[in-house]
Design a protein around this motif. Sequence first.
Motif, PDB file in Angstrom:
ATOM      1  N   ALA A  24       0.720   4.335  -7.481  1.00 53.00           N
ATOM      2  CA  ALA A  24       1.998   4.653  -6.851  1.00 53.00           C
ATOM      3  C   ALA A  24       2.104   3.985  -5.485  1.00 53.00           C
ATOM      4  N   PHE A  25       1.016   3.999  -4.729  1.00 49.45           N
ATOM      5  CA  PHE A  25       1.002   3.342  -3.421  1.00 49.45           C
ATOM      6  C   PHE A  25       1.266   1.847  -3.561  1.00 49.45           C
ATOM      7  N   LEU A  26       0.598   1.205  -4.497  1.00 44.47           N
ATOM      8  CA  LEU A  26       0.801  -0.231  -4.683  1.00 44.47           C
ATOM      9  C   LEU A  26       2.229  -0.538  -5.130  1.00 44.47           C
ATOM     10  N   VAL A  30       4.855  -2.901  -3.037  1.00 39.03           N
ATOM     11  CA  VAL A  30       5.559  -4.044  -3.644  1.00 39.03           C
ATOM     12  C   VAL A  30       7.067  -3.888  -3.446  1.00 39.03           C
ATOM     13  N   LEU A  31       7.582  -2.683  -3.617  1.00 38.29           N
ATOM     14  CA  LEU A  31       9.007  -2.442  -3.428  1.00 38.29           C
ATOM     15  C   LEU A  31       9.431  -2.690  -1.977  1.00 38.29           C
ATOM     16  N   LEU A  65      10.990   4.183   2.782  1.00 39.29           N
ATOM     17  CA  LEU A  65       9.788   4.146   1.948  1.00 39.29           C
ATOM     18  C   LEU A  65       8.485   4.046   2.748  1.00 39.29           C
ATOM     19  N   MET A  66       8.562   3.669   4.009  1.00 40.33           N
ATOM     20  CA  MET A  66       7.335   3.559   4.819  1.00 40.33           C
ATOM     21  C   MET A  66       6.565   4.876   4.921  1.00 40.33           C
ATOM     22  N   MET A  71       1.958   8.392   3.305  1.00 39.66           N
ATOM     23  CA  MET A  71       1.439   9.635   2.737  1.00 39.66           C
ATOM     24  C   MET A  71       0.626   9.379   1.472  1.00 39.66           C
ATOM     25  N   LEU A  72       1.060   8.414   0.657  1.00 37.53           N
ATOM     26  CA  LEU A  72       0.267   8.071  -0.534  1.00 37.53           C
ATOM     27  C   LEU A  72      -1.092   7.497  -0.127  1.00 37.53           C
ATOM     28  N   TRP A  73      -1.119   6.678   0.915  1.00 41.09           N
ATOM     29  CA  TRP A  73      -2.384   6.101   1.368  1.00 41.09           C
ATOM     30  C   TRP A  73      -3.316   7.189   1.919  1.00 41.09           C
TER      31      TRP A  73
END
Length: 84
Positions: A24-26, A30-31, A65-66, A71-73
């Motif tokens: 999800a992070f990757l 990319v987005l 999205l930042m 948060m995903l990282w």
Amino acid sequence: MDTPGSTSRAGHLRTALRRLVLGAFLGVVVLITLLVGAAVLSVTGVSFDPHGYGMFAGILFAAVLMPVALMLWVSYRSLLRGGN
């Protein structure tokens, strides 16, 4: 206790969750890259965007999205450490 070589069910679920969060992070990264690229193309005039909506949308969506990527990282790093 879950160790890296653990074969327990919880260990497998944790590994699957960690891989899902990394994927999800990757995807979000990319987005963000595509949105920033579209904004740069709009600003430089390479893409046909007479009103500049591509620039505003790229900057706005990338800014939204930042924190999601951050948060995903943080979640991935927490899962990688073992949640201690």
